[in-house]
Design an enzyme around this catalytic site. Sequence first.
Site, PDB file in Angstrom:
ATOM      1  N   LYS A  22      27.099  59.939  65.639  1.00  0.00           N
ATOM      2  CA  LYS A  22      27.911  59.646  66.418  1.00  0.00           C
ATOM      3  C   LYS A  22      27.535  58.435  67.533  1.00  0.00           C
ATOM      4  O   LYS A  22      28.337  57.609  68.080  1.00  0.00           O
ATOM      5  CB  LYS A  22      28.211  61.297  67.357  1.00  0.00           C
ATOM      6  CG  LYS A  22      29.055  60.782  69.273  1.00  0.00           C
ATOM      7  CD  LYS A  22      29.547  61.945  69.789  1.00  0.00           C
ATOM      8  CE  LYS A  22      28.553  62.391  70.343  1.00  0.00           C
ATOM      9  NZ  LYS A  22      28.955  61.544  71.616  1.00  0.00           N
ATOM     10  N   ASN A  23      25.922  58.925  68.331  1.00  0.00           N
ATOM     11  CA  ASN A  23      26.000  57.709  69.066  1.00  0.00           C
ATOM     12  C   ASN A  23      25.493  56.541  68.680  1.00  0.00           C
ATOM     13  O   ASN A  23      25.271  55.948  69.450  1.00  0.00           O
ATOM     14  CB  ASN A  23      25.096  57.988  70.062  1.00  0.00           C
ATOM     15  CG  ASN A  23      25.097  59.153  71.022  1.00  0.00           C
ATOM     16  OD1 ASN A  23      26.688  59.102  71.219  1.00  0.00           O
ATOM     17  ND2 ASN A  23      24.586  60.262  71.350  1.00  0.00           N
ATOM     18  N   CYS A 116      31.307  62.312  79.352  1.00  0.00           N
ATOM     19  CA  CYS A 116      31.600  63.943  79.740  1.00  0.00           C
ATOM     20  C   CYS A 116      31.282  64.483  81.777  1.00  0.00           C
ATOM     21  O   CYS A 116      31.447  63.851  82.611  1.00  0.00           O
ATOM     22  CB  CYS A 116      30.089  64.361  79.432  1.00  0.00           C
ATOM     23  SG  CYS A 116      29.729  63.650  77.371  1.00  0.00           S
ATOM     24  N   ARG A 121      27.617  59.067  86.568  1.00  0.00           N
ATOM     25  CA  ARG A 121      26.007  58.269  85.692  1.00  0.00           C
ATOM     26  C   ARG A 121      27.481  56.587  86.088  1.00  0.00           C
ATOM     27  O   ARG A 121      28.276  56.229  85.138  1.00  0.00           O
ATOM     28  CB  ARG A 121      27.130  58.648  83.503  1.00  0.00           C
ATOM     29  CG  ARG A 121      26.811  60.542  83.907  1.00  0.00           C
ATOM     30  CD  ARG A 121      27.759  60.528  82.718  1.00  0.00           C
ATOM     31  NE  ARG A 121      26.596  60.123  81.443  1.00  0.00           N
ATOM     32  CZ  ARG A 121      27.555  60.245  80.454  1.00  0.00           C
ATOM     33  NH1 ARG A 121      27.992  60.905  80.122  1.00  0.00           N
ATOM     34  NH2 ARG A 121      26.366  59.677  79.781  1.00  0.00           N
ATOM     35  N   ASP A 304      19.861  65.619  75.244  1.00  0.00           N
ATOM     36  CA  ASP A 304      20.801  65.885  74.874  1.00  0.00           C
ATOM     37  C   ASP A 304      20.464  67.205  74.101  1.00  0.00           C
ATOM     38  O   ASP A 304      21.911  67.499  73.366  1.00  0.00           O
ATOM     39  CB  ASP A 304      22.030  64.812  73.468  1.00  0.00           C
ATOM     40  CG  ASP A 304      22.256  63.496  74.211  1.00  0.00           C
ATOM     41  OD1 ASP A 304      22.523  62.465  73.189  1.00  0.00           O
ATOM     42  OD2 ASP A 304      23.128  64.279  74.969  1.00  0.00           O
ATOM     43  N   ARG A 396      34.457  66.355  69.598  1.00  0.00           N
ATOM     44  CA  ARG A 396      33.800  64.710  69.373  1.00  0.00           C
ATOM     45  C   ARG A 396      32.492  64.445  69.181  1.00  0.00           C
ATOM     46  O   ARG A 396      32.376  63.600  68.760  1.00  0.00           O
ATOM     47  CB  ARG A 396      33.462  64.789  71.306  1.00  0.00           C
ATOM     48  CG  ARG A 396      34.939  65.138  72.507  1.00  0.00           C
ATOM     49  CD  ARG A 396      34.240  63.942  73.556  1.00  0.00           C
ATOM     50  NE  ARG A 396      33.733  63.324  73.935  1.00  0.00           N
ATOM     51  CZ  ARG A 396      33.441  62.923  74.571  1.00  0.00           C
ATOM     52  NH1 ARG A 396      33.985  63.076  76.289  1.00  0.00           N
ATOM     53  NH2 ARG A 396      33.161  61.232  75.113  1.00  0.00           N
TER      54      ARG A 396
HETATM   55  C1  EPZ Z   1      23.571  57.726  75.929  1.00  0.00           C
HETATM   56  O1  EPZ Z   1      24.717  57.561  76.730  1.00  0.00           O
HETATM   57  C2  EPZ Z   1      24.135  58.991  74.686  1.00  0.00           C
HETATM   58  N1  EPZ Z   1      25.526  58.534  74.474  1.00  0.00           N
HETATM   59  C3  EPZ Z   1      24.393  59.930  75.618  1.00  0.00           C
HETATM   60  O2  EPZ Z   1      24.909  61.089  74.744  1.00  0.00           O
HETATM   61  C4  EPZ Z   1      22.168  60.635  76.191  1.00  0.00           C
HETATM   62  O3  EPZ Z   1      22.429  62.032  76.562  1.00  0.00           O
HETATM   63  C5  EPZ Z   1      21.978  59.243  76.800  1.00  0.00           C
HETATM   64  O4  EPZ Z   1      22.198  58.207  76.223  1.00  0.00           O
HETATM   65  C6  EPZ Z   1      20.621  59.768  77.423  1.00  0.00           C
HETATM   66  O5  EPZ Z   1      20.015  59.699  76.099  1.00  0.00           O
HETATM   67  C7  EPZ Z   1      25.728  57.597  73.603  1.00  0.00           C
HETATM   68  O6  EPZ Z   1      24.560  57.162  72.870  1.00  0.00           O
HETATM   69  C8  EPZ Z   1      27.180  57.161  73.358  1.00  0.00           C
HETATM   70  P1  EPZ Z   1      21.687  56.459  79.554  1.00  0.00           P
HETATM   71  P2  EPZ Z   1      23.836  56.524  78.306  1.00  0.00           P
HETATM   72  O7  EPZ Z   1      22.509  54.848  79.900  1.00  0.00           O
HETATM   73  O8  EPZ Z   1      24.048  55.131  77.179  1.00  0.00           O
HETATM   74  C9  EPZ Z   1      21.256  56.596  84.176  1.00  0.00           C
HETATM   75  C10 EPZ Z   1      25.660  63.115  73.706  1.00  0.00           C
HETATM   76  O9  EPZ Z   1      25.883  63.746  74.251  1.00  0.00           O
HETATM   77  N2  EPZ Z   1      21.974  55.226  84.231  1.00  0.00           N
HETATM   78  O10 EPZ Z   1      20.539  55.881  78.352  1.00  0.00           O
HETATM   79  O11 EPZ Z   1      25.243  56.956  79.632  1.00  0.00           O
HETATM   80  C11 EPZ Z   1      22.147  57.346  84.342  1.00  0.00           C
HETATM   81  O12 EPZ Z   1      23.242  58.164  85.671  1.00  0.00           O
HETATM   82  C12 EPZ Z   1      25.760  62.039  74.654  1.00  0.00           C
HETATM   83  O13 EPZ Z   1      25.821  62.661  72.918  1.00  0.00           O
HETATM   84  C13 EPZ Z   1      21.843  54.220  85.537  1.00  0.00           C
HETATM   85  O14 EPZ Z   1      21.079  55.559  86.769  1.00  0.00           O
HETATM   86  O15 EPZ Z   1      23.219  56.704  79.143  1.00  0.00           O
HETATM   87  C14 EPZ Z   1      21.271  58.746  83.171  1.00  0.00           C
HETATM   88  O16 EPZ Z   1      21.126  59.506  84.132  1.00  0.00           O
HETATM   89  C15 EPZ Z   1      26.083  62.676  75.631  1.00  0.00           C
HETATM   90  N3  EPZ Z   1      22.954  53.128  85.710  1.00  0.00           N
HETATM   91  C16 EPZ Z   1      20.145  57.754  82.221  1.00  0.00           C
HETATM   92  O17 EPZ Z   1      20.619  56.833  83.045  1.00  0.00           O
HETATM   93  C17 EPZ Z   1      22.984  52.708  84.317  1.00  0.00           C
HETATM   94  O18 EPZ Z   1      23.748  51.831  84.412  1.00  0.00           O
HETATM   95  C18 EPZ Z   1      20.726  57.967  81.413  1.00  0.00           C
HETATM   96  O19 EPZ Z   1      21.439  57.230  81.363  1.00  0.00           O
HETATM   97  C19 EPZ Z   1      22.813  53.764  83.384  1.00  0.00           C
HETATM   98  C20 EPZ Z   1      22.853  54.478  83.344  1.00  0.00           C
END
Ligand code: EPZ
Length: 419
Positions: A22-23, A116, A121, A304, A396
């Site tokens: 998916k991702n 989610c 986030r 995840d 999803r």
């Molecule tokens: C991706 O989300 C995945 N989604 C998520 O999977 C996964 O949990 C996550 O990466 C972490 O591995 C997709 O790929 C579509 P991040 P993403 O930006 O990109 C903070 C699932 O279950 N952050 O790495 O949103 C954020 O708050 C989903 O398939 C900032 O602070 O994750 C979080 O604490 C859920 N500022 C951490 O980084 C930003 O600008 C990780 O976020 C961006 C993120």
Amino acid sequence: MEKLLIRGGRSLRGRIAISGAKNAVLALAPATLLAPGSHRLLNVPHLTDVLTMMELLESLGCSCRLTGKELLIDTSTIHSFHAPDELVGRMRASFYVLGPLLARYGHAEVSLPGGCAFGPRPVDLHLEGLQQLGAQLTVRNRRVYARAERLRGTTIDLRFPSVGATGNLLMAAVLAEGETLIRNAAREPEIVQLGEYLCAMGASIEGLGSPVLRIRGVSHLHPATVEVIPDRIEAATFLIAAAATQGEVTLTQARSDHLHAILTKLQEVGCSIVTTHDTLTLRMETLPAPSTVTTAPYPGFPTDVQAQWTALMLRAPGVSRITDTIYLDRFKHIPELQRLGARIELHGNTAIVFGGHPLTGTTVVSSDLRASAALLIAGLIAEGETEVLGLHHIDRGYEAIEQKLQQLGADVQRVRVDD
Ligand code: EPZ
């Protein structure tokens, strides 16, 4: 409205094929906006998030057609640069269109994401990086208005190896003038595949899979074909379900090289694992030993898989600790697990599991995608019948989940709630 009815107590045995990730799809599909023409994505899973992404691209003027596992995306006729708020609110990954729209068209309007349910986030890393690349951004009424004559290469130091920010900035930098360095970049396999796809489209990217990405901007890109990598989180979920039910399961089309942290932990708690180049067999004959797990960015233990691991530790006699350092409040599955009889205490971002006690089936409600998977695993090991409500969450991210479980011998049915 539908629900899953699960009768626990059976060991999972047999083999299933793992679907496309998916991702990976949610990053590859927006990348097609960078080059006009017809793109082909192969091994695409039928998930509601994929359908949402198709709806989003179509709202911009693309045409999308999913036939079997092949997704054709034609980006020749983009006529809008405004991602509809409802779609962005439904799925956080919609935010991925910001970088490519800005890079190719010089403007974009995307509302701040929802997605989610767990915690705030932010997208500050996305926005700061785009500004460093020369974009003019204003945020008004929770919507980002972005403009850029031409993005210019620069050095971006990410405070955190954000998957989404790395993906968005990578897609913006490939058409920027000059060279861009993204330091402390995400190393997830889905981001590596995004980079490989961009290179197949004519981009110049070095360092994929390492913390430093070097991108040399090019003037234009062309359409390409890509086969989506297997979903490592789906694979981990089924391996954990097999371990929890003391079964023996073989996953085909799985990439064990994407699962190192999870396979290490599964072996640590007593599972035996045999891998070939594209299959993974797990056998578990005993109860798992208790463990301590702390999530981390790839290649660490994935957030995840945190909820699913918690469900497994309900079987482990003794005390286990699961800490999520990525999302400090990704624990909405815990109250539902407690309704099944689980003995878990939550201390900040650490769940302390007192495992080895029986669970009793009851009705539980999903709150997000991976919490749903944890409840499903708990239902497989609970005595009696468990009803899992809120299936829209699980649909999803898991393709044909009940069919795959039935194929492994689980007693699980999808029924309408009013039946
Ligand atoms: C991706 O989300 C995945 N989604 C998520 O999977 C996964 O949990 C996550 O990466 C972490 O591995 C997709 O790929 C579509 P991040 P993403 O930006 O990109 C903070 C699932 O279950 N952050 O790495 O949103 C954020 O708050 C989903 O398939 C900032 O602070 O994750 C979080 O604490 C859920 N500022 C951490 O980084 C930003 O600008 C990780 O976020 C961006 C993120």
